[in-house]
Every structure is written in C-alpha cells, then in structure tokens.
Write an enzyme that holds these catalytic residues in place. Sequence first.
Site, PDB file in Angstrom:
ATOM      1  N   TYR B  37       0.837  -1.203   0.000  1.00 34.27           N
ATOM      2  CA  TYR B  37       0.000   0.000   0.000  1.00 34.27           C
ATOM      3  C   TYR B  37       0.870   1.251   0.000  1.00 34.27           C
ATOM      4  O   TYR B  37       1.907   1.314   0.665  1.00 34.27           O
ATOM      5  CB  TYR B  37      -0.889   0.049   1.257  1.00 34.27           C
ATOM      6  N   HIS B 193     -12.129   2.740   6.874  1.00 33.89           N
ATOM      7  CA  HIS B 193     -10.862   2.087   6.542  1.00 33.89           C
ATOM      8  C   HIS B 193     -10.346   1.228   7.691  1.00 33.89           C
ATOM      9  O   HIS B 193      -9.258   0.654   7.589  1.00 33.89           O
ATOM     10  CB  HIS B 193      -9.800   3.132   6.164  1.00 33.89           C
ATOM     11  N   ARG B 223      -6.513   6.963  -8.427  1.00 34.98           N
ATOM     12  CA  ARG B 223      -5.571   5.934  -7.991  1.00 34.98           C
ATOM     13  C   ARG B 223      -6.125   4.596  -8.418  1.00 34.98           C
ATOM     14  O   ARG B 223      -7.303   4.479  -8.780  1.00 34.98           O
ATOM     15  CB  ARG B 223      -5.358   5.960  -6.478  1.00 34.98           C
ATOM     16  N   ASN B 225      -6.683   0.527  -7.257  1.00 33.71           N
ATOM     17  CA  ASN B 225      -6.654  -0.473  -6.208  1.00 33.71           C
ATOM     18  C   ASN B 225      -6.969  -1.808  -6.882  1.00 33.71           C
ATOM     19  O   ASN B 225      -7.476  -1.830  -7.995  1.00 33.71           O
ATOM     20  CB  ASN B 225      -7.685  -0.155  -5.127  1.00 33.71           C
ATOM     21  N   GLU B 265      -9.714  -1.561  -9.570  1.00 35.23           N
ATOM     22  CA  GLU B 265     -10.621  -0.424  -9.389  1.00 35.23           C
ATOM     23  C   GLU B 265      -9.893   0.848  -9.779  1.00 35.23           C
ATOM     24  O   GLU B 265      -8.857   1.178  -9.200  1.00 35.23           O
ATOM     25  CB  GLU B 265     -11.043  -0.314  -7.925  1.00 35.23           C
ATOM     26  N   TYR B 316      -6.323 -10.606   3.830  1.00 35.38           N
ATOM     27  CA  TYR B 316      -7.315  -9.537   3.791  1.00 35.38           C
ATOM     28  C   TYR B 316      -8.080  -9.523   2.464  1.00 35.38           C
ATOM     29  O   TYR B 316      -9.284  -9.283   2.433  1.00 35.38           O
ATOM     30  CB  TYR B 316      -6.636  -8.181   4.021  1.00 35.38           C
ATOM     31  N   LYS B 317      -7.375  -9.789   1.361  1.00 36.68           N
ATOM     32  CA  LYS B 317      -8.013  -9.764   0.054  1.00 36.68           C
ATOM     33  C   LYS B 317      -8.727 -11.075  -0.283  1.00 36.68           C
ATOM     34  O   LYS B 317      -9.254 -11.230  -1.382  1.00 36.68           O
ATOM     35  CB  LYS B 317      -6.980  -9.420  -1.023  1.00 36.68           C
TER      36      LYS B 317
HETATM   37  C1  HEM Z   1     -12.422   8.993  -0.085  1.00 35.36           C
HETATM   38  C2  HEM Z   1     -12.965   7.960  -0.618  1.00 35.36           C
HETATM   39  C3  HEM Z   1     -12.669   6.559  -0.199  1.00 35.36           C
HETATM   40  C4  HEM Z   1     -13.588   5.667   0.249  1.00 35.36           C
HETATM   41  C5  HEM Z   1     -15.086   5.908   0.427  1.00 35.36           C
HETATM   42  C6  HEM Z   1     -12.874   4.441   0.534  1.00 35.36           C
HETATM   43  C7  HEM Z   1     -13.476   3.303   1.021  1.00 35.36           C
HETATM   44  C8  HEM Z   1     -12.839   2.118   1.275  1.00 35.36           C
HETATM   45  C9  HEM Z   1     -13.468   0.931   1.776  1.00 35.36           C
HETATM   46  C10 HEM Z   1     -14.949   0.810   2.133  1.00 35.36           C
HETATM   47  C11 HEM Z   1     -12.539  -0.031   1.871  1.00 35.36           C
HETATM   48  C12 HEM Z   1     -12.771  -1.463   2.362  1.00 35.36           C
HETATM   49  C13 HEM Z   1     -12.517  -1.583   3.831  1.00 35.36           C
HETATM   50  C14 HEM Z   1     -13.062  -2.884   4.404  1.00 35.36           C
HETATM   51  O1  HEM Z   1     -12.351  -3.912   4.386  1.00 35.36           O
HETATM   52  O2  HEM Z   1     -14.216  -2.894   4.877  1.00 35.36           O
HETATM   53  C15 HEM Z   1     -11.290   0.548   1.426  1.00 35.36           C
HETATM   54  C16 HEM Z   1     -10.095  -0.114   1.353  1.00 35.36           C
HETATM   55  C17 HEM Z   1      -8.891   0.526   1.095  1.00 35.36           C
HETATM   56  N1  HEM Z   1      -8.704   1.870   0.850  1.00 35.36           N
HETATM   57 FE1  HEM Z   1     -10.110   3.258   0.602  1.00 35.36          FE
HETATM   58  N2  HEM Z   1     -11.558   4.613   0.262  1.00 35.36           N
HETATM   59  C18 HEM Z   1     -11.385   5.893  -0.191  1.00 35.36           C
HETATM   60  C19 HEM Z   1     -10.207   6.462  -0.587  1.00 35.36           C
HETATM   61  C20 HEM Z   1      -8.976   5.887  -0.454  1.00 35.36           C
HETATM   62  C21 HEM Z   1      -7.744   6.527  -0.791  1.00 35.36           C
HETATM   63  C22 HEM Z   1      -7.585   7.910  -1.405  1.00 35.36           C
HETATM   64  C23 HEM Z   1      -6.756   5.662  -0.476  1.00 35.36           C
HETATM   65  C24 HEM Z   1      -5.298   5.981  -0.666  1.00 35.36           C
HETATM   66  C25 HEM Z   1      -4.301   5.417  -0.098  1.00 35.36           C
HETATM   67  C26 HEM Z   1      -7.387   4.449   0.039  1.00 35.36           C
HETATM   68  C27 HEM Z   1      -6.749   3.299   0.446  1.00 35.36           C
HETATM   69  C28 HEM Z   1      -7.361   2.085   0.698  1.00 35.36           C
HETATM   70  C29 HEM Z   1      -6.653   0.829   0.830  1.00 35.36           C
HETATM   71  C30 HEM Z   1      -5.144   0.622   0.721  1.00 35.36           C
HETATM   72  C31 HEM Z   1      -7.610  -0.149   1.060  1.00 35.36           C
HETATM   73  C32 HEM Z   1      -7.380  -1.655   1.179  1.00 35.36           C
HETATM   74  C33 HEM Z   1      -7.751  -2.218  -0.168  1.00 35.36           C
HETATM   75  C34 HEM Z   1      -7.365  -3.649  -0.466  1.00 35.36           C
HETATM   76  O3  HEM Z   1      -6.364  -4.163   0.046  1.00 35.36           O
HETATM   77  O4  HEM Z   1      -8.038  -4.252  -1.326  1.00 35.36           O
HETATM   78  N3  HEM Z   1      -8.740   4.629   0.041  1.00 35.36           N
HETATM   79  N4  HEM Z   1     -11.504   1.865   1.077  1.00 35.36           N
END
Ligand code: HEM
Lengths: 197, 346
Positions: B37, B193, B223, B225, B265, B316-317
């Site tokens: 990350y 988060h 970005r 993901n 994504e 986690y994934k």
């Molecule tokens: C502002 C809007 C954003 C929303 C609404 C959002 C929402 C979410 C949600 C709901 C999750 C899943 C968490 C779970 O396990 O329940 C997630 C995962 C994550 N988000 Fe965000 N996020 C946003 C922006 C960002 C940004 C800008 C970053 C930049 C670093 C970020 C980094 C991450 C990461 C690293 C994960 C883990 C994803 C994975 O390993 O698949 N998010 N986010």
Amino acid sequence: MEHGYTIKSKPIYGALAWHDKATVHLVIAQSQGGLAVLKLFEQMQPKQPVRVLYAQQDTDYAKTLKKVVPEGLDVLNSEQELLDVLKSIMPTMRMGLRIYIAGSEGFIWSVAEAVKAFGVENADLMKEQTDTLARTIYCVHCKAITHNITTNIGKCSGCGRMLFVRDHFSRQMGAYMGLMIDAESPGELPAIEEIYP
Amino acid sequence: MALNFKKETFREDYTYSNSGESIKRFPFPFPEDQYMYSVNIEPHTKGKPGSVCEFAFDIDEHYVAECLDKRITLEQDPGRYQALPHMMDAQWDFLELTMEALAQDYPEHFSLQKQGLIWTWENKPLGIKDTFTFGDTSTLATEPFDYIGRQLQGDFVLLDHRDETLYADAGIVTSQADWSLAFNVGMSWREWHGPVPRATELGVMDRALKYLLNLQLGSPVRRLNWTMTVNPRLDTSPENYPHWGSDRNTVNADNVADLVHLRVELQTLFRLPRSNAIVFSIRCYLISLKDIATYPRWAKRLHRVQKTMHPDLIEYKGMTKFHPLMVDWLAKFDDGEALTVGTHAE
Ligand code: HEM
C-alpha cells in the site's frame, strides 16, 4: 494477520472525567454504571448544574447515589424509561452541555442515538463501558440486529445464520458486523467460545 | 467512436469476456515487481485516446450489461443505495457533473439539452429520455443520485467534508470488493478504513486523507486499487457472501486461469461545486489470468508481485485458498527477465 492487527472502527472506551469547559453536565448511567458515576463525583462536586439519570438493573447504586448527588438525580426503573425522560429533557438543555454515559455498550449507543436527534455529535459524548462486554451485532446478510452476544460466533435472530462477530463497528447502528462463518464450508463451525462476558 | 456493447452476464452462467481491444486497454496496476500500500494518488488528467483515463468517466463495451447487472442487484437489495438527508445538494452536483461529462465525451450515446433549469437527458444505449427541472426532486422518478447512478458503470460514494475529515454519507454500491455500504454509511474516513491491515501503521491513510481534504474543484485525482476474484462477478458484497464465498473452493490447477480474475478499481475523486462534497468513483475492471497472459510482460509482473505478496494482504483480500495455484500457473511465463518500471503491456 500478524500481531498488532486491529480494526480501527472498534470504539475504545475510557473512564468518565468532568469536562472543565462545560456549563452544564448530564450524566446518564445504568446498572454498574452507577459505580462510574460515584467515581466521577469522587473527583469533585462540579460548580456547574448537574443532572443525573440512572436506570436501576441487576446491580443497584441508587441508594448511594442519592447520598452523593446533592440535586438533579432521577432514578428510573428501566432503560426505556430512562430514554423517555432523556428525550423529554433534551430540549431544555443549553449550549455548553456535556454528556457522560456509563453502562453496557448496548446502553451507551442507545443513548447516543437518542441524543443525536437533538444535534449532539458523538465527539461530545464521554463514555465508560461497565457491566458486560456483550455485543450488539448487525447481520450483513439479512440486516437483523441481535443483542447481547457474548461469544465469538452468534446466531442471527433474523435469518438464523451463524455469524462471526467482526471488530468492525458502526456508530450509526450501534452494532458490530456479523458475517456468516461457514459460507465457504457449510456446517463446519469452529469452537464457539465466550469472549464477551 | 461508437462502442459495441456486449450482451453478457456477471452472475450464474458468467458469459462476461473481454475483447482484444478491452484487454489491451486494461488498467494493469503493477509498475514494479513488488506491491505494498502507498499513497498512489495522481491528478486525473486526460489519458491517451482509447485508454481508460481518456475521459472523466470511462464507458466501455461492458456498459449495457453492467447497468443491467446493477439493476438486478438493486432490485434484490434496495439497501445498496443510501443517501442521508443532508446530501441532497451533493446529489444534484453529482448529476450535473456526470451528465455533462458523458454528453460531452460520448455525444453519439448521450445528450443533455438545457433550457434554463429544464433539462432533457437522453441515454441511447439504455433507451432512456427524460425531461426534469434541475434542483427539483419531484420532477424525477427517483432521487437524482439514484437516477444517474444507475446509468453509470461502477460504484459511487458521496463524501461530506466536515470536522477535518470525510463522511461516507451517500452511496450506490453494487460491484464492491467485499464491503457493505449499508453498514458503512455515515462512517468517517478512519472508521470505514478500519479493517485495512498495515496501511494505518505505514502512515498511508493519514497522508491520503490530508491530500483529499485539499482536493480542489476542477482538479480531480485518481488511484488504482486491486484484488483477485473467482469468476467475473461484480457483486462480491458481504451481503451476498453466502452465494459467492464457496466459489473459492472450485479453483484447481486446470481451471485457475479461467476462473481467477484480476479485479482493478480505477478510483477517481472530484470536488463538487455547491455542496463542497467529494465524489468517490470506483470503476471496476475484470480480466482473467488467461487474458492477462496475452501479454507476457504482464504475466511475469503479476507472478513476481503475487509471489512476494505480504501474507496479511493475501488474507485480507481473500486470496488464501487459491493463491498458490495462481502463483504456480503464472510461474511458467516468468523467465526471470528484468522488467523496467511501468505498467505498459509491451
Ligand atoms: C475517499 C474515498 C474513499 C472511500 C469511500 C474508501 C473506502 C474504502 C473501503 C470501504 C474499503 C474497504 C474496507 C473494508 O475492508 O471494509 C477501502 C479499502 C482501502 N482503501 Fe479506501 N476509500 C477511499 C479512498 C482511499 C484513498 C484515497 C486511499 C489511498 C491510499 C485508500 C486506500 C485504501 C486501501 C489501501 C484499502 C485496502 C484495499 C485492499 O487491500 O483491497 N482509500 N476503502
């Protein structure tokens, strides 16, 4: 997960302490939360007006509270009665109000929901957890809420699925997420253990 | 260029597939041999013609089938749409942003005519034409965010900006990687988060939030993901986990390349003008391992990234069960050749 993994939405509760900037204090407690209120009054008898709402339950501190709290104490017989009184007095509360809550987690978030309707934000609430670690869970599959879960896995009151209780917490719902434990291997359940006594 | 919309499904018989063109433009997310990350946010500027970043909102050959899949999911579970009452200004902001972008970027498919506040919107691929009064909710059959959200590929969250953080106060979410909008609605940045491992400790989350709180009108950011999903299923929600969770047991050495999909994504964020809210758009792209191997560079890269993946991320994934099978299958493409930095296919 490696050591140190925590889900950051899990609320961390502290111990009640008077806010020195408050102009009026509202203390709301249930059952063993009465002890937390007594500890609060041991810290000091505040100069500002105080209102205390206390719901008697398994443990009862009403007698001692009556001695310690000079005025503004209401002793109620149930959580529901307490919430009704709370809703009736909220409109009379002024700016500078600070709210203190002590009780089970379920109680804390019922109070939080009741005062939210009056524009009180979560950040303005001080909370102390007492009595039990029992959790309220939201079934992410059928959306039912189940109260008083004391084990790592609990049965959903709505759909009957066995739910793993995640540490993920929603303030809006006052509940932890429950996720079907055996979706990938139907019928195979890990040991069910009491971890939220 | 007129798009050729495919007839395909993202559930049951899974007839989804990518054309050669679609494979070529796939937003491959790994510029290096390792992945962790990071604050991988950059300006959402116009990309090369034909690329997924050519326009603000990407419409591709899967558009019609995806909107149909979204409709099925919303019918079965109306809770996939949520909007707290104070988000109505943001809803109209969103409708304006998306309708204007689509009409400008894809004029052969969408059009928007304005006479003062009386707007006429036409969506030819979905056969929709409606006239309504901008700002007057009673002139649309549903709330504005719901109305246009159903006509777009991908998921959307509207974020309210207050108390120096962002709150997820509205959303239309039908193609998520295992998170629940109904449970998350109203949460703050830190709360939703909460389950992500390691990122908070690395400081990624605090820095990303700081960046977003400064997001300016007219300067969107993006970005990527990613995760891996068994079958080309859009609706991998926790709500329906009892339906799709056991698919993970069906992967074996013979079918791994067909069943396991890289799910990317493209996340874009736009500041909105009146409400000062932020749109978080999550556009999902799916590609099978077999199709990734069309380009040996991608197969080699994915092999190295997966082979060195942190165990917390594998868990986690949700990749634990099929991860070794995937790495083994990809290994045969990897001759150890050094790859330069970059996500390009060739
Ligand atoms: C502002 C809007 C954003 C929303 C609404 C959002 C929402 C979410 C949600 C709901 C999750 C899943 C968490 C779970 O396990 O329940 C997630 C995962 C994550 N988000 Fe965000 N996020 C946003 C922006 C960002 C940004 C800008 C970053 C930049 C670093 C970020 C980094 C991450 C990461 C690293 C994960 C883990 C994803 C994975 O390993 O698949 N998010 N986010």
